[in-house]
Design a protein around this motif. Structure first.
Motif, PDB file in Angstrom:
ATOM      1  N   PRO A 275       1.130  -1.176  -0.027  1.00  0.00           N
ATOM      2  CA  PRO A 275       0.369   0.281   0.198  1.00  0.00           C
ATOM      3  C   PRO A 275       0.563   1.704  -0.002  1.00  0.00           C
ATOM      4  CG  PRO A 275       0.348  -1.013   2.100  1.00  0.00           C
ATOM      5  CD  PRO A 275       0.983  -1.756   1.499  1.00  0.00           C
ATOM      6  N   PHE A 276       0.120   2.491  -0.772  1.00  0.00           N
ATOM      7  CA  PHE A 276       0.937   3.545  -0.486  1.00  0.00           C
ATOM      8  C   PHE A 276      -0.061   4.689  -1.043  1.00  0.00           C
ATOM      9  CE2 PHE A 276       3.728   1.520  -3.281  1.00  0.00           C
ATOM     10  CZ  PHE A 276       5.553   1.300  -1.916  1.00  0.00           C
ATOM     11  N   ASP A 277       0.210   6.306  -1.068  1.00  0.00           N
ATOM     12  CA  ASP A 277      -0.534   6.486  -0.592  1.00  0.00           C
ATOM     13  C   ASP A 277      -1.632   7.133  -1.728  1.00  0.00           C
ATOM     14  OD1 ASP A 277      -1.755   9.456   1.245  1.00  0.00           O
ATOM     15  OD2 ASP A 277      -0.065  10.749  -0.117  1.00  0.00           O
ATOM     16  N   ARG A 278      -2.859   6.883  -1.592  1.00  0.00           N
ATOM     17  CA  ARG A 278      -4.191   7.150  -2.563  1.00  0.00           C
ATOM     18  C   ARG A 278      -2.999   5.647  -3.842  1.00  0.00           C
ATOM     19  NH1 ARG A 278      -3.576  11.839  -5.136  1.00  0.00           N
ATOM     20  NH2 ARG A 278      -1.969  12.812  -3.677  1.00  0.00           N
ATOM     21  N   GLN A 279      -2.547   5.031  -2.970  1.00  0.00           N
ATOM     22  CA  GLN A 279      -2.701   3.488  -4.436  1.00  0.00           C
ATOM     23  C   GLN A 279      -1.805   1.973  -3.979  1.00  0.00           C
ATOM     24  OE1 GLN A 279       0.311   4.907  -7.383  1.00  0.00           O
ATOM     25  NE2 GLN A 279       1.505   6.241  -5.711  1.00  0.00           N
TER      26      GLN A 279
END
Length: 386
Positions: A275-279
Motif C-alpha cells: 500500500p502507498f498513499d492513494r494507490q
C-alpha cells in the motif's frame, strides 16, 4: 406460525455458527500489455542504505524487514536473531535467540513491531514473546496455533496458517485471547502441503484502516482492519498468463515440468502487494524472467503497468524483485559485493550521465565496507498520484 418462527430461528443459529464463505473481488490484469518504461515515470528518487553489522555477529540471511519510525528491524533466518538498525544502517541492538527457557526464544517464525515493542512468534516453544527496542524482556504469551505469520493487536491475534489443515482447513484464524472467533479463506484442495516462507507478513496500510496479506501460491490479497478482523479479499485474473488450480497442483507435486512456466509465459503467483498513499503496488514475475510493476488506484483500477525498468535516475542496475516497502518507497536488498561490482561496471557512464546522483557520494563514503559481504537496501521513492 410458531413452527415457522422456530425453524427460522434455528436457521439463523446455524448460519451464525458457520464460518463465512469468502468470494474475492476479481481484478482483471493482462500482463501481456505491460510495456518497458523509464524509472522516473513512477519513481522520483533513489536512496541507499548500507546495513553495517560486525563480522563477530553477522547477519547471515536477512529476510523480514520492518521500517518503523527511525528504526529498521531485520530478522536473520539462519542465526534466528533480530537486528535493530538506525535509519542510516547502524546496528543499535541485536536481540539474540538464546535458549528454550522463560524470557527466551530459539526460533523466529515471524515478528512484528507493535506499540514500540518487538513481538516474536516461536512455534518450537509455542509462544509469542515481546522485547523493547533495547532488548529488554516485556512479556510472553502461550500460543499453540502452528501459524507461520501473525498480526497482533490489543483486541485480537490474527494468524496465517500457510495451508496447514490443523484448524478446520482455513488459512486465516482470528483469536481473542485463547478463543477462536473467526476462520476465513478456505485452503484450496491439493495445496494443503504447500508451504512458503513469506518475506512480507501482515502489512499495515498507514493511509487507510486496513492490514494486507499477500496469499502465497495464488493471486489473492486478504484485507483486515487494523485490529486484525477479516474484511475481504481481491483476486487478480491474469488471463492467459495465469495458472489454474489444477495446473498449480501439478507443478507443486512434480507431475508438470516447471519449464512450462517459461515456455508459455505464465505467472505462478503474485510476488508482492504493497500500500502507498492513494494507490497500491503489485509485482508479478511472468515466465521466470519478465518482471511486472503494476500500480493501481484505491479502487484497484490499473493506472500504470511496466515490465523491466530503465534507470534514468542514476543508471544503477535495479534488482527486479522488491523485497518490502515503507510508506513512500519500494525496497530492494542486494549483497554489497554485487552492488559494488554493478557500480564499478557502470561508473564511467554513470558519472558522465548522472554526475550529481547520490550514488557517487554513497559509494565514496562506504567503499571500504561494501566489499565485506554486507547488505545494501535500495529504496525507490514512489511518486504520488496526481
Amino acid at each position: 406460525m410458531r413452527t415457522l418462527i422456530i425453524i427460522t430461528f434455528c436457521i439463523i443459529l446455524i448460519s451464525c455458527g458457520q464460518e463465512k464463505q469468502n468470494t474475492p473481488e476479481r481484478i482483471e490484469l493482462n500482463l501481456k500489455e505491460s510495456k518497458r518504461s523509464l524509472l522516473s515515470e513512477n519513481f522520483e528518487g533513489i536512496k541507499y542504505i548500507l546495513l553495517d553489522y560486525q563480522d563477530s555477529l553477522p547477519m547471515v540471511q536477512p529476510f523480514n524487514f520492518i521500517f518503523h519510525k527511525n528504526y529498521i528491524f531485520v530478522n536473520d533466518r539462519v542465526l534466528e536473531n533480530i537486528f535493530v538498525f538506525s535509519s542510516d544502517g547502524k546496528v543499535l541492538k541485536v536481540i539474540k535467540s538464546t535458549g528454550t527457557g522463560p524470557q527466551e526464544f530459539i526460533q523466529i517464525n515471524d515478528f512484528q513491531v507493535f506499540d514500540d515493542q518487538i513481538l516474536i512468534k516461536d512455534n518450537r516453544l509455542m509462544k509469542i514473546i515481546a522485547f523493547d527496542f533495547d532488548g529488554n524482556f516485556k512479556f510472553e504469551l502461550k500460543e499453540d496455533l502452528p501459524s507461520y505469520n501473525f498480526y497482533f493487536s490489543n483486541e485480537f491475534t490474527t494468524h496465517f496458517m500457510n495451508n496447514n489443515l490443523s484448524d478446520g482447513g482455513f488459512n486465516f484464524i482470528v483469536k481473542s485471547k485463547d478463543k477462536v472467533i473467526d476462520r476465513q479463506v478456505k485452503i484450496k484442495g491439493g495445496l494443503s502441503d504447500a508451504r512458503m516462507a513469506v518475506a512480507n507478513s501482515f502489512k499495515k496500510n498507514n493511509f487507510k484502516n486496513e492490514v494486507i496479506f499477500t496469499i502465497p501460491f495464488s493471486y489473492e490479497i486478504a484485507f483486515f482492519d487494523t485490529l486484525g478482523k477479516f474484511k475481504n479479499t481481491i483476486e487478480f485474473d491474469l488471463k492467459d498468463s495465469g495458472i489454474d488450480l489444477d495446473k498449480r497442483i501439478k507443478l507443486r507435486n512434480g507431475t508438470l515440468d516447471y519449464a512450462i512456466v517459461k515456455e508459455e509465459g505464465l505467472t505462478e503467483m503474485i510476488s508482492s502487494f504493497f500500500p502507498f498513499d492513494r494507490q497500491y503496488f503489485a509485482f508479478f514475475e511472468r515466465g521466470g524472467n519478465e518482471f511486472n510493476y503494476v500500480f493501481l488506484d484505491q479502487n484497484f483500477k490499473v493506472t500504470s503497468q511496466s515490465n523491466n525498468l530503465k534507470n534514468d535516475i542514476d543508471g544503477m542496475t535495479i534488482r527486479n524483485v522488491p523485497w518490502t516497502s515503507t510508506n513512500e518507497h519500494l525496497v530492494f536488498q542486494i549483497n554489497s559485493n554485487e552492488f559494488l561490482d554493478d557500480y564499478n561496471k557502470k561508473f564511467d557512464k554513470a558519472e558522465k550521465k548522472f554526475p550529481n546522483a547520490s550514488i557517487h557520494d554513497f559509494i565514496s563514503k562506504n567503499s571500504h565496507l561494501l566489499n565485506q559481504d554486507k547488505t545494501v537496501l535500495v529504496l525507490l521513492k514512489v511518486k504520488n498520484p496526481k
